[in-house]
Design an enzyme around this catalytic site. Structure first.
Site, PDB file in Angstrom:
ATOM      1  N   SER A   1       7.998  -0.796  43.403  1.00  0.00           N
ATOM      2  CA  SER A   1       8.580  -1.805  42.522  1.00  0.00           C
ATOM      3  C   SER A   1       9.749  -2.553  43.139  1.00  0.00           C
ATOM      4  O   SER A   1       9.602  -3.225  44.149  1.00  0.00           O
ATOM      5  CB  SER A   1       8.980  -1.144  41.211  1.00  0.00           C
ATOM      6  N   HIS A   2      10.938  -2.394  42.565  1.00  0.00           N
ATOM      7  CA  HIS A   2      12.114  -3.164  42.985  1.00  0.00           C
ATOM      8  C   HIS A   2      12.829  -2.527  44.180  1.00  0.00           C
ATOM      9  O   HIS A   2      13.807  -3.084  44.659  1.00  0.00           O
ATOM     10  CB  HIS A   2      13.082  -3.256  41.815  1.00  0.00           C
TER      11      HIS A   2
ATOM     12  N   ASP B   1       9.933  -8.969  40.329  1.00  0.00           N
ATOM     13  CA  ASP B   1      10.290  -7.909  41.280  1.00  0.00           C
ATOM     14  C   ASP B   1       9.156  -7.625  42.262  1.00  0.00           C
ATOM     15  O   ASP B   1       8.170  -8.356  42.325  1.00  0.00           O
ATOM     16  CB  ASP B   1      10.688  -6.634  40.533  1.00  0.00           C
TER      17      ASP B   1
ATOM     18  N   ASP C   1       6.632  -5.594  42.480  1.00  0.00           N
ATOM     19  CA  ASP C   1       5.247  -5.461  42.024  1.00  0.00           C
ATOM     20  C   ASP C   1       4.907  -6.377  40.855  1.00  0.00           C
ATOM     21  O   ASP C   1       3.826  -6.257  40.262  1.00  0.00           O
ATOM     22  CB  ASP C   1       4.939  -4.006  41.673  1.00  0.00           C
TER      23      ASP C   1
ATOM     24  N   ASP D   1       6.150  -6.796  37.754  1.00  0.00           N
ATOM     25  CA  ASP D   1       6.188  -6.435  36.337  1.00  0.00           C
ATOM     26  C   ASP D   1       7.534  -6.732  35.672  1.00  0.00           C
ATOM     27  O   ASP D   1       7.651  -6.648  34.459  1.00  0.00           O
ATOM     28  CB  ASP D   1       5.752  -4.981  36.102  1.00  0.00           C
ATOM     29  N   ARG D   2       8.553  -7.079  36.469  1.00  0.00           N
ATOM     30  CA  ARG D   2       9.846  -7.397  35.859  1.00  0.00           C
ATOM     31  C   ARG D   2      10.068  -8.901  35.804  1.00  0.00           C
ATOM     32  O   ARG D   2       9.438  -9.655  36.547  1.00  0.00           O
ATOM     33  CB  ARG D   2      10.985  -6.791  36.668  1.00  0.00           C
TER      34      ARG D   2
ATOM     35  N   LYS E   1       4.414  -3.678  31.839  1.00  0.00           N
ATOM     36  CA  LYS E   1       5.272  -4.836  31.628  1.00  0.00           C
ATOM     37  C   LYS E   1       4.806  -5.938  32.557  1.00  0.00           C
ATOM     38  O   LYS E   1       4.115  -5.678  33.532  1.00  0.00           O
ATOM     39  CB  LYS E   1       6.738  -4.478  31.825  1.00  0.00           C
TER      40      LYS E   1
HETATM   41  C1  VG1 Z   1      13.873   1.959  36.014  1.00  0.00           C
HETATM   42  C2  VG1 Z   1      14.197   1.258  34.706  1.00  0.00           C
HETATM   43  C3  VG1 Z   1      13.114   1.514  33.691  1.00  0.00           C
HETATM   44  C4  VG1 Z   1      11.764   1.054  34.265  1.00  0.00           C
HETATM   45  C5  VG1 Z   1      11.519   1.751  35.594  1.00  0.00           C
HETATM   46  C6  VG1 Z   1      10.266   1.274  36.265  1.00  0.00           C
HETATM   47  O1  VG1 Z   1      13.802   3.348  35.804  1.00  0.00           O
HETATM   48  O2  VG1 Z   1      15.457   1.676  34.220  1.00  0.00           O
HETATM   49  O3  VG1 Z   1      13.415   0.845  32.498  1.00  0.00           O
HETATM   50  O4  VG1 Z   1      10.720   1.357  33.386  1.00  0.00           O
HETATM   51  O5  VG1 Z   1      12.616   1.503  36.478  1.00  0.00           O
HETATM   52  O6  VG1 Z   1      10.298  -0.093  36.484  1.00  0.00           O
HETATM   53  P1  VG1 Z   1      15.013   4.343  36.152  1.00  0.00           P
HETATM   54  O7  VG1 Z   1      14.468   5.707  35.873  1.00  0.00           O
HETATM   55  O8  VG1 Z   1      15.384   4.091  37.558  1.00  0.00           O
HETATM   56  O9  VG1 Z   1      16.133   3.946  35.233  1.00  0.00           O
HETATM   57  V1  VG1 Z   1       9.586  -0.681  37.870  1.00  0.00           V
HETATM   58  O10 VG1 Z   1       9.604  -2.368  37.761  1.00  0.00           O
HETATM   59  O11 VG1 Z   1      10.496   0.095  39.004  1.00  0.00           O
HETATM   60  O12 VG1 Z   1       8.050  -0.086  37.854  1.00  0.00           O
HETATM   61 CO    CO Z   2       8.345  -3.244  38.998  1.00  0.00          CO
END
Ligand code: VG1
Ligand code: CO
Length: 543
Positions: A113-114, A277, A279, A281-282, A376
Site C-alpha cells: 500500500s502506502h 496511494d 495500491d 485504495d486511498r 476502499k
Molecule cells: C492503516 C490505517 C487503516 C487502513 C490500513 C490499510 O493501518 O490506519 O485505517 O485500513 O492502514 O490501508 P494501521 O494499522 O497502520 O493504522 V492500506 O491503504 O495500507 O491497505
Molecule cells: Co492502500
C-alpha cells in the site's frame, strides 16, 4: 508439466497485520519465504479443483517475481484459471472488482500500500475472499497458524509467463489469462457516476490535478480522467508506475503528497486536487487552497449521495472505523439510517456490506468506499466528489463550510509517531491501560473523562469478537483521544494519536484544527508520557 513438492520449514513471523503480510523486500526474498506464505494461503482456503483466482499487485519492486512464483504454485495447487493484470498490475479496488465480476474463488493482491517500495522498501501479500474483500480475521489467523507448521509447498516446473501481452497462456492444466487491468474497473465507475455531467464540468474550464504518486493509479487515472472524461493530459501527475515509486512515499496526505499540495496551494491553483496511494485504495481530496479531512469527506459524500446516480436510491447505512470522526454519524442520524463503528481495517466492513446493512464506509486514514466492491477505493472517491461538484457547481471549500454549518464541525486530527522503538510504544500503551481506573472521571480543565477503555467490537453479522483495537479516552462533551499502534508498518512501531472535538459554532469553523485541538493534544501528551518515553518532541506526520 512436472509438479514438485518441496520440503520447507516454517518462518515464525508470518502474521498478517491490519491488511495482509507486510515485510521488507529482503525478508520476502529469503528462500521459501513467499512460497511458505502462499502455500499457507492455499492450504487454508482449500479451493475446489479448477477454481479461479485473481492475481495482481501495485507494481512495486518484486511484484513480477512474486507473480511468477505464485502462478506456478497456483497451477501446482489445482487452480483452473488465474486472471492476472497485464504487467502484473492490478490496483486493490480493481482486484476486488474482478473477483466480484468473474465470481472467482478469491484473489491475491501484492502490495504494501502506502509503504515505500524498492529493493530496501516494503512488499506485501494479502488474500481476498469471494466477496472481493480482505479475508476476515478468522481466515488470516488460520493462515498464520498454517504458516507456523508448514512442511512443504507445491510448485510447477514451468517457464515464466509473458505478463506484458494480454491473452491466454498455459501452465500445465491451468490457464493464465493476462487481462487489461483497467477496463472492468473503468466500466464499473462509469455505471455509478454521471460521466456526462463530469465531462461537462471539465469542459467548462474547471481544472483538476490528480497525483498518482508513481504508483498503481496512473493507468487508471489516464483512462478515466483523460480518455473517458476529456480532462487535459496534464491533469495527471506522476502517472507512470515505478517499482520504487520514484523514491517517494506513496501515501496521499499533506506530508507525503507535498508536490500536489504545493500545486493546490500555489498561485493559479486548479479547482480540485486529489491523490491516491501505492495500491490505489486511498484518496486525498483538496480544493483550491483547501484540504478536506477524510472523516469530513465520508460525511459529505453521504450527505450528497442522492445527487449521484449509483446512490440515488438511498443509503442502507454508513460504517466508519472507530478512530474516524463522528461527522458521518451526524449525517446518518439526519438521514435516519444506522451508523456502525468498527475496528480499523477494511476487513471489518465486509460482513456489514454483504448483509446489506451499509452502503458507504470510511476510515480517517484516507480510505473511503462503498458496496460497489469490498475494498476502499481511491478513484471512486475522487469521481464521487467530481460528480457532486458537477451538480452543485460550488467550490470544494464552500461545500465543506455549508456542511459544517448544517451539521456542526467535528474538528479532527491524527498525529503519527513513526518508527519509534517497539518497547517505548508498548510502554505507552501499557501505561495508558494501567491508568484506566485513575483516568475515569478525571478532570482536565473544563474536560471530564466519561469513558476510558480498550475498544472491542462484536461483529453484528457473525458475532465474532475483536479485542484490543485502541485505547479510547472519551470526555463528557464527546470529544476524545484515541491511542493505537499501527498494524501495517515493518520497522519499529508507529503510534497513532487520534484527536476529535465537536464545534457547533459557525463563527469558529474556520479555525485551524491544531489550534482548536490544542487542549486535547496537551492532555494526550501528558497522560501518555509520550515525549519522555519516546524522546520525540513532534509527531512525524500530522493529518
Ligand atoms: C492503516 C490505517 C487503516 C487502513 C490500513 C490499510 O493501518 O490506519 O485505517 O485500513 O492502514 O490501508 P494501521 O494499522 O497502520 O493504522 V492500506 O491503504 O495500507 O491497505
Ligand atoms: Co492502500
Amino acid at each position: 508439466m512436472q509438479i514438485r513438492t518441496i520440503a520447507t520449514a516454517p518462518y515464525t513471523d508470518q502474521k498478517p497485520g491490519t491488511s495482509g503480510l507486510r515485510k521488507r523486500v529482503p525478508v520476502f526474498q529469503q528462500a521459501r519465504y513467499l512460497e511458505n506464505f502462499a502455500q499457507s494461503i492455499f492450504d487454508t482456503i482449500a479451493a475446489p479443483p479448477d477454481a479461479t483466482l485473481v492475481l495482481g499487485g501495485d507494481g512495486r519492486y518484486y511484484n513480477r517475481e512474486a507473480i511468477q512464483i505464485i502462478l506456478k504454485m497456483a497451477a501446482a495447487n489445482g487452480f483452473g484459471r488465474v486472471l492476472v493484470g497485464q504487467g502484473g498490475i492490478l490496483s486493490t479496488p480493481a482486484a476486488s472488482c474482478l473477483i466480484r465480476k468473474y465470481r472467482t474463488h478469491g484473489g491475491i493482491i501484492l502490495s504494501a500500500s502506502h509503504n515505500p517500495g524498492g529493493p530496501d522498501g516494503d512488499f506485501g501479500i494479502k488474500y481476498n475472499t469471494a466477496n472481493g474483500g480482505p479475508a476476515p480475521e478468522k481466515i488470516t489467523d488460520a493462515i498464520f497458524a498454517q504458516s507456523k507448521k508448514i512442511a512443504q509447498y507445491r510448485i510447477a516446473d514451468a517457464a515464466d509467463v509473458e505478463l506484458d501481452r494480454t491473452g491466454d497462456y498455459e501452465i500445465g492444466d491451468m490457464t493464465v489469462s493476462v487481462i487489461d487491468p483497467v477496463e472492468a474497473y473503468a466500466e464499473l465507475m462509469e455505471s455509478l457516476f454521471d460521466f456526462a455531467a463530469i465531462r461537462a464540468l471539465l469542459a467548462s474550464g474547471f481544472r483538476i490535478k490528480f497525483d498518482a504518486m508513481h504508483a498503481v493509479t496512473g493507468p487508471y487515472a489516464r483512462e478515466i480522467f483523460v480518455n473517458r472524461l476529456g480532462a487535459p493530459a496534464d491533469s495527471i501527475m506522476n502517472a507512470v508506475p515505478l517499482p520504487d515509486f520514484g523514491g517517494g512515499h506513496p501515501d496521499p496526505n499533506l506530508t507525503y503528497a507535498h508536490e500536489l499540495v504545493e500545486v493546490l496551494y500555489g498561485d493559479g491553483a486548479p479547482d480540485f486536487g486529489a491523490a491516491s496511494d501505492g495500491d490505489g485504495d486511498r484518496n486525498m481530496i483538496l480544493g483550491k487552497h483547501f484540504f478536506v479531512t477524510p472523516s469530513d469527506s465520508l460525511a459529505i459524500l453521504a450527505a450528497n449521495a442522492h445527487l449521484v446516480p449509483g446512490y440515488q436510491q438511498g443509503l442502507a447505512g454508513i460504517a466508519r472505523s472507530m478512530p474516524t470522526s463522528a461527522a458521518a454519524d451526524r449525517v446518518a442520524k439526519a438521514l435516519g439510517i444506522p451508523c456502525y463503528e468498527t475496528p480499523t481495517g477494511w476487513k471489518f466492513f465486509g460482513n456489514l456490506m454483504d448483509a446489506g446493512k451499509v452502503t458507504l464506509c470510511g476510515e480517517e486514514s484516507f480510505g473511503t468506499g462503498s458496496d460497489h466492491i469490498r475494498e476502499k477505493d481511491g478513484l471512486w472517491a475522487v469521481l464521487f466528489w467530481l460528480n457532486i461538484l458537477a451538480v452543485r457547481k460550488q467550490s470544494v471549500e464552500a461545500i465543506v463550510f455549508e456542511h459544517w454549518a448544517r451539521f456542526g464541525r467535528n474538528v479532527y486530527s491524527r498525529h503519527d509517531y513513526e518508527d519509534i522503538p517497539a518497547d517505548a510504544a508498548n510502554g505507552v500503551m501499557k501505561l495508558l491501560q494501567d491508568r484506566f481506573a485513575e483516568l475515569r472521571g478525571a478532570q482536565f480543565g473544563h474536560l471530564r473523562v466519561k469513558v476510558c477503555d480498550d475498544f472491542s467490537y462484536t461483529d453484528p453479522v457473525d458475532g465474532s469478537v475483536s479485542t484490543g483495537q485502541g485505547v479510547r479516552i472519551i470526555f463528557t462533551d464527546d470529544s476524545r483521544i484515541v491511542f493505537r499502534l499501527s498494524g501495517t508498518g515493518t520497522g519499529g512501531a508507529t503510534l497513532r494519536i487520534y484527536l476529535e472535538s465537536f464545534e457547533p459554532d459557525v463563527s469558529k469553523h474556520h479555525l485551524d484544527a491544531q489550534q482548536a485541538l490544542a487542549t486535547l493534544i496537551s492532555i494526550a501528551l501528558q497522560i501518555s508520557e509520550l515525549r519522555k518515553r519516546t524522546g520525540r518532541e513532534q509527531p512525524t506526520v500530522i493529518t
